[in-house]
Scaffold this motif. Structure first.
Motif, PDB file in Angstrom:
ATOM      1  N   SER A 203       9.714 -37.267  45.093  1.00  0.00           N
ATOM      2  CA  SER A 203       8.946 -36.433  44.173  1.00  0.00           C
ATOM      3  C   SER A 203       7.581 -37.034  43.886  1.00  0.00           C
ATOM      4  O   SER A 203       6.600 -36.323  43.663  1.00  0.00           O
ATOM      5  N   ALA A 204       7.500 -38.378  43.895  1.00  0.00           N
ATOM      6  CA  ALA A 204       6.211 -39.022  43.660  1.00  0.00           C
ATOM      7  C   ALA A 204       5.237 -38.714  44.787  1.00  0.00           C
ATOM      8  O   ALA A 204       4.063 -38.416  44.551  1.00  0.00           O
ATOM      9  N   VAL A 205       5.723 -38.770  46.034  1.00  0.00           N
ATOM     10  CA  VAL A 205       4.866 -38.477  47.185  1.00  0.00           C
ATOM     11  C   VAL A 205       4.465 -37.011  47.186  1.00  0.00           C
ATOM     12  O   VAL A 205       3.293 -36.663  47.359  1.00  0.00           O
ATOM     13  N   LEU A 206       5.461 -36.117  46.999  1.00  0.00           N
ATOM     14  CA  LEU A 206       5.156 -34.686  46.970  1.00  0.00           C
ATOM     15  C   LEU A 206       4.228 -34.348  45.813  1.00  0.00           C
ATOM     16  O   LEU A 206       3.324 -33.510  45.945  1.00  0.00           O
ATOM     17  N   GLY A 207       4.459 -34.985  44.684  1.00  0.00           N
ATOM     18  CA  GLY A 207       3.612 -34.738  43.530  1.00  0.00           C
ATOM     19  C   GLY A 207       2.173 -35.133  43.794  1.00  0.00           C
ATOM     20  O   GLY A 207       1.228 -34.421  43.415  1.00  0.00           O
ATOM     21  N   THR A 208       1.978 -36.267  44.481  1.00  0.00           N
ATOM     22  CA  THR A 208       0.626 -36.705  44.822  1.00  0.00           C
ATOM     23  C   THR A 208      -0.055 -35.703  45.745  1.00  0.00           C
ATOM     24  O   THR A 208      -1.239 -35.367  45.565  1.00  0.00           O
ATOM     25  N   ILE A 209       0.683 -35.207  46.729  1.00  0.00           N
ATOM     26  CA  ILE A 209       0.124 -34.219  47.661  1.00  0.00           C
ATOM     27  C   ILE A 209      -0.248 -32.936  46.935  1.00  0.00           C
ATOM     28  O   ILE A 209      -1.325 -32.368  47.135  1.00  0.00           O
ATOM     29  N   LEU A 210       0.641 -32.477  46.056  1.00  0.00           N
ATOM     30  CA  LEU A 210       0.394 -31.229  45.345  1.00  0.00           C
ATOM     31  C   LEU A 210      -0.799 -31.327  44.407  1.00  0.00           C
ATOM     32  O   LEU A 210      -1.617 -30.402  44.326  1.00  0.00           O
ATOM     33  N   ILE A 211      -0.920 -32.437  43.695  1.00  0.00           N
ATOM     34  CA  ILE A 211      -2.038 -32.559  42.764  1.00  0.00           C
ATOM     35  C   ILE A 211      -3.356 -32.685  43.504  1.00  0.00           C
ATOM     36  O   ILE A 211      -4.396 -32.170  43.067  1.00  0.00           O
ATOM     37  N   CYS A 212      -3.339 -33.360  44.663  1.00  0.00           N
ATOM     38  CA  CYS A 212      -4.554 -33.452  45.477  1.00  0.00           C
ATOM     39  C   CYS A 212      -4.953 -32.069  45.995  1.00  0.00           C
ATOM     40  O   CYS A 212      -6.146 -31.716  46.007  1.00  0.00           O
ATOM     41  N   ALA A 213      -3.954 -31.284  46.411  1.00  0.00           N
ATOM     42  CA  ALA A 213      -4.237 -29.923  46.870  1.00  0.00           C
ATOM     43  C   ALA A 213      -4.781 -29.065  45.733  1.00  0.00           C
ATOM     44  O   ALA A 213      -5.722 -28.282  45.910  1.00  0.00           O
TER      45      ALA A 213
END
Length: 234
Positions: A203-213
């Protein structure tokens, strides 16, 4: 004409704390043929940095009071029973333009995925502690990782408190059952919340990707639209 006679310093050590006894003598001439001697005594205490086991001994054997300096959110998740709570940082609800932007970015990242509150320094921290304890009180300062308690101890030492100790690694290093606690989780887990507690590192990795997007689409809408147009149609 005024002259300083001498200044000596003696030190004494214990298992947890070092203190200095400073003795000064000042000799000042006030009028012909007469001198005035003035002596001052000053004690300066050094902060003790201890582990969880030593902290238990200070509380049980030497009567130290536990002062939790974490923010309200972490304190409510779990705290040591019968401790005192004065947060070093408080929730930042200021509404100036810059703070609103920072709070929005924080809540969409650290707040959402790691459960961290958006905070600011508590301007009344020292005064709040003074209203509950005298400078001679024995205080054990704790936080989650050991950083905030170190800063808090430094502030209190400058304010005249003489018997201070800090748990170096914070409550995250406390073994289950070491202290009686209150809250919905264990002391060592009180610093974790948000989606990170559900899906861990994924979730930390996905969360980072989503917030960057999200930030890219927000601040560069034209480039984002071009990238979407280049994506293959299903």
């Amino acid at each position: 004409m005024t002259t300083i006679g001498y200044c000596t310093a003696l030190s004494s050590r214990s298992n947890f704390r070092t203190s200095w006894l400073v003795f000064e003598t000042h000799r000042g001439r006030t009028m012909p043929g007469k001198s005035l001697f003035r002596r001052s005594l000053q004690i300066r205490a050094e902060i003790s940095y201890i582990n969880a086991e030593e902290a238990k001994k200070l509380v049980a054997g030497e009567g130290y009071a536990i002062l939790d300096v974490r923010d309200k959110t972490q304190f409510e998740r779990a705290h040591i029973k019968s401790c005192y709570h004065v947060p070093l940082f408080i929730e930042n609800q200021d509404n100036d333009f810059g703070t609103i932007i920072k709070r929005t970015l924080h809540n969409n990242f650290a707040g959402l995925f790691f459960g961290l509150s958006f905070t600011k320094p508590n301007p009344d921290f020292v005064q709040s502690v003074k209203s509950q304890f005298s400078p001679e009180s024995k205080l054990l300062l704790v936080c989650q990782e050991g950083l905030r308690s170190t800063v808090a101890a430094s502030k209190l030492e400058q304010a005249g408190f003489q018997n201070l100790a800090c748990m170096t690694s914070g409550l995250q290093s406390v073994k289950p059952g070491a202290f009686d606690s209150v809250g919905s989780t264990e002391l060592q887990k009180a610093g974790k919340a948000g989606l990170i507690t559900v899906q861990g590192k994924i979730s930390a990795v996905l969360g980072t990707i989503l917030i960057c997007a999200f930030l890219f689409i927000t601040f560069f809408p034209e480039q984002a639209e071009k990238l979407l147009q280049m994506a293959p149609a299903s």
